[in-house]
Design an enzyme around this catalytic site. Sequence first.
Site, mmCIF file in Angstrom:
data_model
loop_
_atom_site.group_PDB
_atom_site.id
_atom_site.type_symbol
_atom_site.label_atom_id
_atom_site.label_comp_id
_atom_site.label_asym_id
_atom_site.label_seq_id
_atom_site.Cartn_x
_atom_site.Cartn_y
_atom_site.Cartn_z
ATOM 1 N N ARG A 103 0.848 -1.202 0.000
ATOM 2 C CA ARG A 103 0.000 0.000 0.000
ATOM 3 C C ARG A 103 0.871 1.233 0.000
ATOM 4 O O ARG A 103 1.745 1.379 0.848
ATOM 5 C CB ARG A 103 -0.853 0.046 1.279
ATOM 6 N N THR A 107 -1.540 7.423 -0.457
ATOM 7 C CA THR A 107 -2.812 7.264 -1.185
ATOM 8 C C THR A 107 -3.595 6.054 -0.679
ATOM 9 O O THR A 107 -4.780 5.930 -0.934
ATOM 10 C CB THR A 107 -2.547 7.048 -2.682
ATOM 11 N N ASP A 199 0.483 -3.553 11.961
ATOM 12 C CA ASP A 199 0.930 -3.922 10.614
ATOM 13 C C ASP A 199 1.265 -5.412 10.585
ATOM 14 O O ASP A 199 2.229 -5.852 11.212
ATOM 15 C CB ASP A 199 2.160 -3.074 10.238
ATOM 16 N N ASP A 202 4.842 -6.457 9.396
ATOM 17 C CA ASP A 202 5.872 -6.154 10.399
ATOM 18 C C ASP A 202 5.796 -7.130 11.561
ATOM 19 O O ASP A 202 6.826 -7.549 12.109
ATOM 20 C CB ASP A 202 5.686 -4.719 10.923
HETATM 21 C C1 PRP Z 1 -1.082 -5.001 4.337
HETATM 22 C C2 PRP Z 1 -1.868 -6.295 4.370
HETATM 23 C C3 PRP Z 1 -2.714 -6.194 3.140
HETATM 24 C C4 PRP Z 1 -2.969 -4.715 3.017
HETATM 25 C C5 PRP Z 1 -4.381 -4.431 3.431
HETATM 26 O O1 PRP Z 1 -0.022 -5.084 3.448
HETATM 27 O O2 PRP Z 1 -1.053 -7.431 4.402
HETATM 28 O O3 PRP Z 1 -2.101 -6.724 1.974
HETATM 29 O O4 PRP Z 1 -2.058 -4.059 3.897
HETATM 30 O O5 PRP Z 1 -4.693 -3.101 3.265
HETATM 31 P P1 PRP Z 1 -5.783 -2.616 2.204
HETATM 32 O O6 PRP Z 1 -6.979 -3.476 2.368
HETATM 33 O O7 PRP Z 1 -6.050 -1.186 2.605
HETATM 34 O O8 PRP Z 1 -5.183 -2.688 0.829
HETATM 35 P P2 PRP Z 1 1.060 -3.896 3.371
HETATM 36 O O9 PRP Z 1 0.697 -2.929 2.305
HETATM 37 O O10 PRP Z 1 1.286 -3.355 4.752
HETATM 38 O O11 PRP Z 1 2.337 -4.636 2.827
HETATM 39 P P3 PRP Z 1 3.275 -5.723 3.568
HETATM 40 O O12 PRP Z 1 2.437 -6.966 3.701
HETATM 41 O O13 PRP Z 1 4.392 -5.883 2.609
HETATM 42 O O14 PRP Z 1 3.690 -5.168 4.909
HETATM 43 N N1 URA Z 2 -2.491 -3.441 6.781
HETATM 44 C C1 URA Z 2 -2.110 -3.948 7.990
HETATM 45 O O1 URA Z 2 -1.144 -4.705 8.067
HETATM 46 N N2 URA Z 2 -2.823 -3.591 9.080
HETATM 47 C C2 URA Z 2 -3.885 -2.772 9.016
HETATM 48 O O2 URA Z 2 -4.502 -2.497 10.067
HETATM 49 C C3 URA Z 2 -4.255 -2.257 7.757
HETATM 50 C C4 URA Z 2 -3.539 -2.620 6.664
#
Ligand code: PRP
Ligand code: URA
Length: 208
Positions: A103, A107, A199, A202
């Site tokens: 994400r 945005t 997150d 993380d």
């Molecule tokens: C997190 C999670 C989803 C997304 C959800 O990924 O694992 O894929 O956010 O958010 P959304 O419904 O608003 O799109 P992130 O973008 O944090 O990436 P990562 O898994 O690499 O940490």
């Molecule tokens: N992605 C995450 O990992 N946690 C949230 O709460 C939202 C998006």
Amino acid sequence: MAKTVIMEHPMIRHKIGIIRRKDTSTKDFREIISEIAMLMCYEATRDLEMHPVEIETPICRTTVEELGQKLAVIPILRAELGMVEGMLTMFPAARVGHIGLYRNEETLEPVEYYCKLPKDCAEREVFVVDPMLATGGSASAAIALLKARGVKHIRFLCVIAAPEGIRRLQEEHPDVDIYIGTVDDHLNENGYIVPGLGDAGDRIFGTI
Ligand code: PRP
Ligand code: URA
């Protein structure tokens, strides 16, 4: 409209309670999210097609049932990797594809950086997995990408969902069954699920 199933099982609810805690260690978080995926998988495969096969027991010939569909698990990188192991415990012969999305923090829109799918993905029953359904942007983009490659049978599994993400997924992909561990209250101003677990990526990989 396809179905949206919220898991009621006490084992799933209990385990979600543990991974929400901020003092749960990376090791425990990783193990428990994998166990949750395994339990959710049981529910999400309830209506898979079976076909009859004739076999021989030590006593006589009989007909048993076998799964009739080829399966694939598609984690959306990277947080979802924690769920794949649990899913593969349930169906070890499934193929695994990967879709890399993150994400954009301003945005909140998903940015694609990787896609590698099984060759015959279009013929498989596909389980897209992601622990968090927040705005729904990542899940919706991943599913659109699969559809553009000819995949027709898609189910989406997530551990925690925000109402905003569920609505978006239902609107943009009304043909996809959605399986949710639990539904939270809302998204905060940074697009994080409240109360959520922070997150997910993380927490699984210890990159906080
Ligand atoms: C997190 C999670 C989803 C997304 C959800 O990924 O694992 O894929 O956010 O958010 P959304 O419904 O608003 O799109 P992130 O973008 O944090 O990436 P990562 O898994 O690499 O940490
Ligand atoms: N992605 C995450 O990992 N946690 C949230 O709460 C939202 C998006």
